[in-house]
Write an enzyme that holds these catalytic residues in place. Structure first.
Site, short mmCIF file in Angstrom:
data_model
loop_
_atom_site.label_atom_id
_atom_site.label_comp_id
_atom_site.label_asym_id
_atom_site.label_seq_id
_atom_site.Cartn_x
_atom_site.Cartn_y
_atom_site.Cartn_z
N CYS A 100 -1.20 16.14 -39.14
CA CYS A 100 -0.29 16.92 -38.32
C CYS A 100 -0.51 18.41 -38.54
O CYS A 100 -0.47 18.88 -39.68
CB CYS A 100 1.16 16.56 -38.64
SG CYS A 100 2.35 17.49 -37.65
N ASP A 202 -8.79 14.20 -27.43
CA ASP A 202 -9.32 14.42 -26.08
C ASP A 202 -9.90 13.18 -25.42
O ASP A 202 -10.75 13.29 -24.53
CB ASP A 202 -10.37 15.53 -26.08
CG ASP A 202 -9.81 16.89 -26.47
OD1 ASP A 202 -8.58 16.98 -26.64
OD2 ASP A 202 -10.60 17.84 -26.61
#
Length: 322
Positions: A100, A202
């Site tokens: 994160c 992505d």
């Protein structure tokens, strides 16, 4: 791909995303073909376990499939306790968050900030693996910053500590979500460890999924933002991986059904007041095109579940008629 005793039915995993991958969203993704859906991040701080937010994130009643719960923190002992607690609550797999990039997580030296401290990484991984009798997985980034891509080093530590599989987001902490994910580091990690490696970042189309699998040689793919407002992406990708052909776009009637069901699940999970607010961002992802701007603006003004539900019905009724 195998994680401990669990054989995944395919190579597609839902990435843990705070405020997104709640039970309602995870179950939708699983229905559309994801093999595993990792929960939202849970803090290892026991003081917050009794909050409404934490209790909702720990709820597994009605959960479909293998239950993987992600925990975050920087104290080995607290992380071990959090792992034990979540296994007691029904977790089949414990996932450790070292990926994160959020400032509020990193300022506590948790998340991807931990990649700056390999000795502490080792201490945390050893403590958690020793604390539970379920598989422990790890999610990392390629490094702390572009000049310090130490993903291979962290991956080797993870393997030595008994981590069952490793997911890697193709950006550094400093990159946040800017620019494009890079897959060279993920490829290098796969070449340097023998545990399963999962590529993340992505992956937003069937063609991109095929490319990343082929280029990196990883065992599986983890999809996060690409599934927001599009849980059927897992069906699309799996079909393409199996056949080399693209599915036709989802039909309007099915999209309508999914969105209305998602709304109902959000209201049931959070209650009307919170459910309405969570619904706003999810509907914004489903209908994110420029010509849907007015619908989003109107939807975000509504203050009851009935009004939200009715407006989505009306939108699709108009779409079909026109």
């Amino acid at each position: 791909m195998q994680i401990g005793p669990y054989q995944l039915k395919n190579q597609l995993i839902v990435a843990p995303m705070a405020g997104v991958t709640d039970q309602a969203f995870r179950n939708l993704c699983l229905r559309y073909g994801a093999a595993l859906a990792v929960s939202e991040m849970l803090s290892s701080n026991p003081e917050v376990w009794d909050t409404d937010k934490s209790r909702q994130r720990m709820t597994h009643s009605g959960e479909e499939g293998i239950r993987s719960v992600q925990i975050a923190g920087a104290d080995p002992e607290l992380m071990a306790q959090a792992a034990q607690f979540n296994v007691e609550q029904g977790a089949h797999i414990i996932d450790i968050n070292m990926g994160c990039p959020a400032k509020k997580v990193n300022k506590k030296l948790a998340g991807s900030a931990l990649m700056q401290n390999p000795p502490l990484v080792k201490d945390i991984l050893q403590a958690v693996v020793a604390a539970v009798d379920v598989p422990v997985t790890l999610k990392i980034r390629t490094g702390w910053e572009p000049e310090h891509r130490n993903g291979v080093q962290i991956a080797q530590i993870a393997e030595d500590c008994g981590i069952a599989s490793l997911a890697v987001h193709g950006r550094t902490r400093q990159c946040m979500y800017k620019g494009n994910a890079e897959y060279d580091t993920i490829k290098a990690i796969k070449q340097n460890v023998s545990i399963p490696v999962v590529a993340n970042g992505d992956i937003d189309s069937p063609e991109k999924a095929r490319f990343v699998l082929d280029y990196t040689g990883v065992d599986a793919l983890m999809i996060g933002r690409g599934a927001q407002g599009r849980p059927w992406i897992f069906r699309e990708i799996q079909h393409y991986l199996e056949t080399g052909n693209k599915l036709a776009p989802i039909e309007v009637a099915e999209q309508r059904q999914v969105m209305l069901e998602h709304l109902t699940k959000l209201y049931d999970l959070y209650g009307e007041y919170k459910g309405i607010r969570f619904a706003r961002k999810h509907i914004g992802w489903y209908l994110d095109q420029e010509d849907q701007r007015q619908f989003r603006a109107d939807f975000n003004q509504l203050e009851t579940a009935a009004e939200q539900y009715s407006l989505v019905e009306y939108y699709f009724d108009e779409l079909v008629q026109n």
